[in-house]
Design a protein around this motif. Sequence first.
Motif, PDB file in Angstrom:
ATOM      1  N   VAL A  94       0.841  -1.202   0.000  1.00  0.00           N
ATOM      2  CA  VAL A  94       0.000   0.000   0.000  1.00  0.00           C
ATOM      3  C   VAL A  94       0.873   1.248   0.000  1.00  0.00           C
ATOM      4  N   ASP A 148       0.814   4.128  -2.921  1.00  0.00           N
ATOM      5  CA  ASP A 148       0.359   5.497  -2.641  1.00  0.00           C
ATOM      6  C   ASP A 148       1.484   6.528  -2.622  1.00  0.00           C
ATOM      7  N   ARG A 192      -3.091   5.502   8.200  1.00  0.00           N
ATOM      8  CA  ARG A 192      -3.913   5.362   7.003  1.00  0.00           C
ATOM      9  C   ARG A 192      -3.451   4.168   6.164  1.00  0.00           C
ATOM     10  N   ASP A 224      -5.686   0.744   5.422  1.00  0.00           N
ATOM     11  CA  ASP A 224      -5.909   0.279   4.055  1.00  0.00           C
ATOM     12  C   ASP A 224      -5.421  -1.151   3.892  1.00  0.00           C
ATOM     13  N   ARG A 248      -7.682  -5.292   3.554  1.00  0.00           N
ATOM     14  CA  ARG A 248      -7.478  -6.347   2.557  1.00  0.00           C
ATOM     15  C   ARG A 248      -7.264  -7.715   3.193  1.00  0.00           C
TER      16      ARG A 248
END
Length: 279
Positions: free
Chosen positions: A175, A179, A248, A252, A256
Amino acid sequence: MASQDALTGWDDLANAEAYEAFTRTFPMYDITSRDLARRARLETAELVVDLCGGAGATARALLDLLPARARVVSVDAAAAMQEVGRRTLTDPRLRWITAPAEQLGDHLAPGSVDAVVCNSALWKTDTPAVCDAAARVLRPHGRFVFNIGGGFAGVRHPDEETSARPSLNALIRHVAETDHGPLPPPPGPKEPKLPLETITRQLNAAGLHVIDAEVTAQHSTMAEKKAWLSIPLFARPEGDFTHEQRMRILNDAYARTTPDARTVTSWLVITAERQKAAT
């Protein structure tokens, strides 16, 4: 002496409060503490040391299992951890000493202790000095019981093969790179810091004899792993991220996973015994 790096983050009140809350919410520390206590054979103990005791998670378990007359001394170098522990654990049988583990022998009389227990933290100490200090305070046939994380000990329990894949750490990295762009490559494999051969040699040099060494598996869940990684000290990924960004990314990544998916960590658990009185 242990380096100052060993204390980085531990003497921060926010970390200490989050860490103590984790130990009360999730069973890991209670389970491992009770396992160490069982191996220490505390049925007739009068004085036990909780070494690198933090905010008192292991001390709680010891007080629960010890005879009513027995006392516990919790030793830790991080004043913030002990400040939080003093608020929440007020048993009169418990004494707090703010000092590095290596200085244990400066605070307790030689041969006065029935057992020294160290849960999850020996790796961050100067282990030869800690072995010497434990041997000094233990009575003859007193026990030094501790565990070492599998990565530090170079061991892996077969149950690790059943851990959920990908790991939460791997998802966090994925992630973060999605990002924020590429991260530095993870460090390559390192030689284990405390394999059984090394710690056995250090114990023997201090006059302690290993009577049992066992590789165990600690089972938990993705939900528990997320809670652990929510503690600022352990938040990932490393690098130039704020804590808010890390949270964050963690949320995220966690979205998952399956919260009750099983995670497994390996531990090397060692029981050593003082063979004769310290000199």
